[in-house]
Design an enzyme around this catalytic site. Structure first.
Site, PDB file in Angstrom:
ATOM      1  N   ASP A  46       0.818  -1.205   0.000  1.00 34.57           N
ATOM      2  CA  ASP A  46       0.000   0.000   0.000  1.00 34.57           C
ATOM      3  C   ASP A  46       0.861   1.268   0.000  1.00 34.57           C
ATOM      4  O   ASP A  46       1.633   1.510   0.923  1.00 34.57           O
ATOM      5  CB  ASP A  46      -0.908  -0.031   1.238  1.00 34.57           C
ATOM      6  CG  ASP A  46      -1.964   1.054   1.224  1.00 34.57           C
ATOM      7  OD1 ASP A  46      -1.853   2.006   0.431  1.00 34.57           O
ATOM      8  OD2 ASP A  46      -2.910   0.951   2.024  1.00 34.57           O
ATOM      9  N   ARG A  47       0.704   2.094  -1.036  1.00 34.87           N
ATOM     10  CA  ARG A  47       1.450   3.348  -1.122  1.00 34.87           C
ATOM     11  C   ARG A  47       0.936   4.388  -0.135  1.00 34.87           C
ATOM     12  O   ARG A  47       1.710   5.164   0.411  1.00 34.87           O
ATOM     13  CB  ARG A  47       1.356   3.922  -2.545  1.00 34.87           C
ATOM     14  CG  ARG A  47       2.203   3.215  -3.589  1.00 34.87           C
ATOM     15  CD  ARG A  47       1.707   1.847  -3.941  1.00 34.87           C
ATOM     16  NE  ARG A  47       0.338   1.887  -4.464  1.00 34.87           N
ATOM     17  CZ  ARG A  47      -0.466   0.826  -4.532  1.00 34.87           C
ATOM     18  NH1 ARG A  47      -0.066  -0.361  -4.108  1.00 34.87           N
ATOM     19  NH2 ARG A  47      -1.688   0.933  -5.008  1.00 34.87           N
ATOM     20  N   CYS A  81      -0.192   6.006 -11.207  1.00 32.89           N
ATOM     21  CA  CYS A  81      -0.569   6.015  -9.791  1.00 32.89           C
ATOM     22  C   CYS A  81       0.004   7.293  -9.199  1.00 32.89           C
ATOM     23  O   CYS A  81       1.225   7.493  -9.220  1.00 32.89           O
ATOM     24  CB  CYS A  81      -0.001   4.797  -9.063  1.00 32.89           C
ATOM     25  SG  CYS A  81      -0.242   4.840  -7.262  1.00 32.89           S
ATOM     26  N   THR A  83      -0.063   8.485  -5.951  1.00 35.90           N
ATOM     27  CA  THR A  83       0.646   8.359  -4.672  1.00 35.90           C
ATOM     28  C   THR A  83       2.043   7.799  -4.875  1.00 35.90           C
ATOM     29  O   THR A  83       2.987   8.194  -4.177  1.00 35.90           O
ATOM     30  CB  THR A  83      -0.152   7.486  -3.693  1.00 35.90           C
ATOM     31  OG1 THR A  83      -1.515   7.920  -3.656  1.00 35.90           O
ATOM     32  CG2 THR A  83       0.426   7.588  -2.285  1.00 35.90           C
ATOM     33  N   ALA A  84       2.214   6.895  -5.844  1.00 37.03           N
ATOM     34  CA  ALA A  84       3.533   6.321  -6.118  1.00 37.03           C
ATOM     35  C   ALA A  84       4.524   7.360  -6.616  1.00 37.03           C
ATOM     36  O   ALA A  84       5.740   7.122  -6.578  1.00 37.03           O
ATOM     37  CB  ALA A  84       3.412   5.184  -7.120  1.00 37.03           C
ATOM     38  N   THR A 122      -5.960  10.390  -2.941  1.00 42.82           N
ATOM     39  CA  THR A 122      -5.843   9.579  -1.733  1.00 42.82           C
ATOM     40  C   THR A 122      -5.316  10.442  -0.584  1.00 42.82           C
ATOM     41  O   THR A 122      -4.726  11.514  -0.795  1.00 42.82           O
ATOM     42  CB  THR A 122      -4.874   8.408  -1.943  1.00 42.82           C
ATOM     43  OG1 THR A 122      -3.538   8.921  -2.113  1.00 42.82           O
ATOM     44  CG2 THR A 122      -5.279   7.572  -3.149  1.00 42.82           C
ATOM     45  N   LYS A 159     -11.620  -0.630  -6.867  1.00 48.05           N
ATOM     46  CA  LYS A 159     -10.687  -1.736  -6.668  1.00 48.05           C
ATOM     47  C   LYS A 159     -11.418  -3.073  -6.507  1.00 48.05           C
ATOM     48  O   LYS A 159     -10.860  -4.122  -6.833  1.00 48.05           O
ATOM     49  CB  LYS A 159      -9.775  -1.449  -5.477  1.00 48.05           C
ATOM     50  CG  LYS A 159      -8.761  -0.334  -5.759  1.00 48.05           C
ATOM     51  CD  LYS A 159      -7.826  -0.125  -4.591  1.00 48.05           C
ATOM     52  CE  LYS A 159      -6.837   1.010  -4.872  1.00 48.05           C
ATOM     53  NZ  LYS A 159      -5.892   0.725  -5.959  1.00 48.05           N
ATOM     54  N   CYS A 186      -6.204  10.646  -8.303  1.00 45.56           N
ATOM     55  CA  CYS A 186      -6.126   9.211  -8.035  1.00 45.56           C
ATOM     56  C   CYS A 186      -6.588   8.528  -9.310  1.00 45.56           C
ATOM     57  O   CYS A 186      -7.635   8.897  -9.863  1.00 45.56           O
ATOM     58  CB  CYS A 186      -6.991   8.790  -6.857  1.00 45.56           C
ATOM     59  SG  CYS A 186      -6.978   6.994  -6.600  1.00 45.56           S
TER      60      CYS A 186
END
Length: 225
Positions: A46-47, A81, A83-84, A122, A159, A186
């Site tokens: 989980d990022r 992604c 957050t990544a 997020t 998801k 997101c």
């Protein structure tokens, strides 16, 4: 040139991004499209938790994926992604492969814009300040706690494959942000945004940048906003 996609976060968002690369390339035949290598690893930890409290560490899996793409011949990598992107600079340095920065592309697109802009992402993306710091000069408006819970619920619904439920939560989250334009920060959110007015999907910008930098020609279609 080979375009690399470092994905799996989540799988539906990765598939959607590849579809964007195809749809946004000006092409008359197969040979006009990009050569693409996709590494989609949904087991990446989980990022969001990594950013918020350090309870997970996705970086080794992200680096391993970038290295696999490098070994497949990828000359340039995109991560669908948000957050990544917290790890983007380190990944580029340690993998030896340049990355397209989705947040920097958004900054270029929003340059000179005045007035508030909503930020739906997020908790990790918002807490890390990826857009607040990465897109200077923008008056960012984030959701209330109730609105953020609806963002979280929309992402979770995508998801698990519940797009209808995700769309309901997304509509509530978007209504919570008082801004004429909102950035969908997101990659699950565009899957449930439908034809919502006043939203900007940075993965459109990411796809166009990847197409240009890999020698293709983007379709003359700008994202919403």
């Amino acid at each position: 040139m080979i375009a690399g996609i470092l994905g799996g976060m989540g799988p539906a968002a990765t598939a959607e991004f590849y579809a964007k690369l195809v749809a946004r390339t000006a092409a008359e035949r197969d040979q006009d499209h990009l050569r693409v290598a996709i590494w989609a690893d949904p087991t990446v930890p989980d990022r969001v938790a990594a950013v918020l409290d350090g309870s997970t560490d996705p970086y080794p899996a992200l680096l391993a994926g970038a290295e696999k793409l490098r070994d497949l011949g990828a000359n340039l990598i995109a991560i669908p992604c948000h957050t990544a992107h917290f790890f983007l600079n380190r990944l580029a340095a340690e993998s030896g492969v340049p990355f397209v920065d989705m947040i920097a592309e958004t900054a270029d697109y929003l340059a000179g814009r005045t007035g508030p802009v909503g930020l739906l992402g997020t908790r990790g993306t918002i807490a890390a300040g990826l857009y607040q710091r990465g897109v200077p000069g923008v008056e960012w408006t984030v959701p209330s706690e109730t609105g953020q819970r609806n963002v979280d619920a929309a992402v979770a619904a995508v998801k698990r494959g519940d797009l209808a439920g995700g769309a309901e939560h997304f509509d509530r989250a978007l209504a919570d942000v008082d801004a004429p334009l909102s950035v969908l920060a997101c990659t699950e959110l565009p899957l449930v945004a439908g034809q919502a007015a006043g939203v900007l999907d940075p993965t459109d910008l990411l796809a166009d940048a990847m197409i240009r930098r890999c020698g293709g020609k983007p379709v003359d279609a700008r994202p919403s906003g």
